[in-house]
Scaffold this motif. Sequence first.
Motif, PDB file in Angstrom:
ATOM      1  N   LEU A 236       0.838  -1.158  -0.097  1.00  0.00           N
ATOM      2  CA  LEU A 236      -0.064   0.158  -0.212  1.00  0.00           C
ATOM      3  C   LEU A 236       1.023   1.170   0.059  1.00  0.00           C
ATOM      4  O   LEU A 236       1.675   1.337   0.926  1.00  0.00           O
ATOM      5  N   ASN A 237       0.700   2.214  -1.218  1.00  0.00           N
ATOM      6  CA  ASN A 237       1.359   3.507  -1.140  1.00  0.00           C
ATOM      7  C   ASN A 237       0.626   4.286  -0.379  1.00  0.00           C
ATOM      8  O   ASN A 237      -0.207   5.189  -0.965  1.00  0.00           O
ATOM      9  N   ILE A 238       0.878   4.560   0.956  1.00  0.00           N
ATOM     10  CA  ILE A 238       0.309   5.568   1.802  1.00  0.00           C
ATOM     11  C   ILE A 238       0.707   6.805   1.903  1.00  0.00           C
ATOM     12  O   ILE A 238       2.140   6.906   2.166  1.00  0.00           O
ATOM     13  N   THR A 239       0.451   7.775   1.464  1.00  0.00           N
ATOM     14  CA  THR A 239       1.073   9.102   1.437  1.00  0.00           C
ATOM     15  C   THR A 239       0.551  10.167   2.635  1.00  0.00           C
ATOM     16  O   THR A 239       1.218  11.129   3.055  1.00  0.00           O
ATOM     17  N   ALA A 240      -0.289   9.616   3.453  1.00  0.00           N
ATOM     18  CA  ALA A 240      -0.841  10.482   4.781  1.00  0.00           C
ATOM     19  C   ALA A 240      -1.780   9.637   5.499  1.00  0.00           C
ATOM     20  O   ALA A 240      -2.392   8.848   4.867  1.00  0.00           O
ATOM     21  N   PRO A 241      -1.533  10.053   7.088  1.00  0.00           N
ATOM     22  CA  PRO A 241      -0.939  10.745   7.467  1.00  0.00           C
ATOM     23  C   PRO A 241       0.577  10.395   7.613  1.00  0.00           C
ATOM     24  O   PRO A 241       0.832   9.063   7.343  1.00  0.00           O
ATOM     25  N   LYS A 242       1.542  11.090   8.365  1.00  0.00           N
ATOM     26  CA  LYS A 242       2.728  10.545   8.765  1.00  0.00           C
ATOM     27  C   LYS A 242       2.884   9.478   9.589  1.00  0.00           C
ATOM     28  O   LYS A 242       3.552   8.447   9.287  1.00  0.00           O
ATOM     29  N   TYR A 243       2.124   9.571  10.630  1.00  0.00           N
ATOM     30  CA  TYR A 243       2.330   8.101  11.533  1.00  0.00           C
ATOM     31  C   TYR A 243       0.437   7.600  11.666  1.00  0.00           C
ATOM     32  O   TYR A 243      -0.208   8.388  11.589  1.00  0.00           O
ATOM     33  N   PHE A 244       0.572   6.547  11.570  1.00  0.00           N
ATOM     34  CA  PHE A 244      -0.581   5.666  11.565  1.00  0.00           C
ATOM     35  C   PHE A 244      -0.230   4.200  12.130  1.00  0.00           C
ATOM     36  O   PHE A 244       0.825   3.933  12.162  1.00  0.00           O
ATOM     37  N   LYS A 245      -1.436   3.626  12.728  1.00  0.00           N
ATOM     38  CA  LYS A 245      -1.436   2.260  13.183  1.00  0.00           C
ATOM     39  C   LYS A 245      -2.791   1.707  13.112  1.00  0.00           C
ATOM     40  O   LYS A 245      -3.632   2.246  14.140  1.00  0.00           O
ATOM     41  N   ARG A 246      -3.149   0.841  12.189  1.00  0.00           N
ATOM     42  CA  ARG A 246      -4.495   0.763  11.933  1.00  0.00           C
ATOM     43  C   ARG A 246      -4.765  -0.941  11.730  1.00  0.00           C
ATOM     44  O   ARG A 246      -3.754  -1.378  11.241  1.00  0.00           O
ATOM     45  N   ASP A 247      -5.744  -1.572  12.148  1.00  0.00           N
ATOM     46  CA  ASP A 247      -5.839  -2.826  12.035  1.00  0.00           C
ATOM     47  C   ASP A 247      -6.512  -2.989  10.666  1.00  0.00           C
ATOM     48  O   ASP A 247      -7.431  -2.234  10.188  1.00  0.00           O
ATOM     49  N   VAL A 248      -6.387  -4.032   9.884  1.00  0.00           N
ATOM     50  CA  VAL A 248      -6.600  -4.464   8.646  1.00  0.00           C
ATOM     51  C   VAL A 248      -6.985  -5.798   8.533  1.00  0.00           C
ATOM     52  O   VAL A 248      -6.225  -6.726   8.843  1.00  0.00           O
ATOM     53  N   SER A 249      -8.064  -6.066   7.754  1.00  0.00           N
ATOM     54  CA  SER A 249      -8.522  -7.310   7.054  1.00  0.00           C
ATOM     55  C   SER A 249      -8.488  -7.510   5.917  1.00  0.00           C
ATOM     56  O   SER A 249      -8.992  -6.519   5.161  1.00  0.00           O
ATOM     57  N   VAL A 250      -8.036  -8.653   5.272  1.00  0.00           N
ATOM     58  CA  VAL A 250      -8.069  -8.882   3.746  1.00  0.00           C
ATOM     59  C   VAL A 250      -8.781 -10.135   3.446  1.00  0.00           C
ATOM     60  O   VAL A 250      -8.825 -11.245   4.142  1.00  0.00           O
ATOM     61  N   TYR A 251      -9.638  -9.863   2.439  1.00  0.00           N
ATOM     62  CA  TYR A 251     -10.616 -11.048   2.093  1.00  0.00           C
ATOM     63  C   TYR A 251     -10.489 -11.010   0.572  1.00  0.00           C
ATOM     64  O   TYR A 251     -10.104 -10.090  -0.167  1.00  0.00           O
TER      65      TYR A 251
END
Length: 404
Positions: A236-251
Amino acid sequence: MNKILTVTALFCGLVLSASAQQNFKYQAALPKVDSTGFYRITLQPAFVAKAKADLSDVRIVDAKGNFIPYIQAGSLPQRNQKSFVLFNQIDARLSTDTGTTFIVENKTGLALDRLWIKLQNTAVQRKVNLVGSDDLKQWFAIQEEIPLQEAVVNSEGTYMQSLSFPASNYRYFKLLVNDKNKAPIKFLQAGIYTEYAATLNYAPISPVQLTRVDSNKTSYITLKLNDNYQVNKLHLNITAPKYFKRDVSVYQVIGRDKQLLSEAELNSAKGTDLLIAAKSNQLIIQINNGDNLPLTISSIDAYQSAESLISYLDDKQSYRLLTGDQSVQAPEYDLKFFADSIRDNTPQINHETVSQNAAYQTKQPAKAGRDYTVFIWIAIVVAAGLLLFLTLKMTKEVKKKAEE
């Protein structure tokens, strides 16, 4: 008489060979090799997309229609035993498990695309399912119906086998063997060779079409591919925000069903790669944003882990790859017992563009209800009948001369 037998056997062999090839929908030509020897054949994503998830329907065929032996590159033995990392065995068998189970812990945190297992010598045939988990509670499928090899003749009483599978970074790996009320096989240990695990290679998949919906503190991103690709990594090419921490699920989406592949974390301090084991043309990424603004994602790159075969090719022959027959099982070739003869620096070749197998198109006409399989078997029966007639005639003549 010998000539008749030879011609008849050759005729039957050619008919059966043609019949076998017609069941494979797709092909890809291999380039002519410069010299006879072992070669590593890289399987591109476009070819793997046409194959079964476990690649059991992949075949190499020469110009005469003969199937050529191969082994998957991940099955090659490692010569540097010092780099072997032994995994801890975990006793966490569930009541729902049937047959032999063997669970190990991957404390390295590395993404793995193969696991080396040590077994007590056995000459039986079994298949194993591999699943992964991060909590020993919820398990996710990685690879199914992996054949276990029979022991090579030795005096040690044990042997090693490599299991190849789509790259995964689960903390726990479980081997499930369906023994079908037969005596269980004995697993002794499992582990990895660190130089393999640290240098995983990936091939890019394109194009990737994205659609996105942000609602109720959750982002849903749908990835659409133009074929049923094997997907092992998403970046994932994430440009913002600079700091993040997220739970993610892939289906992955198969028909009308949505199957959970992985639960992970996107963390700006750890990178934005998601390792999965999918075989689909549609994926859904669900990101839990909580009270934060949704992540700004410019694009998502999809990758397949490197897949390759090793085969002994003749520079005087031309070869093709075949795939696309859902009815066949993984082949069993003697070549697996001679893996030690393969050098580490095996030359690498790439196949050409994937296309429809001409033999399949000929034997599967568009007109409904037409099936040429019966004509093939009629030809075989006629050949066998001719052989029987000639044999009886020859026997009768021999008997007549003996009586005279």
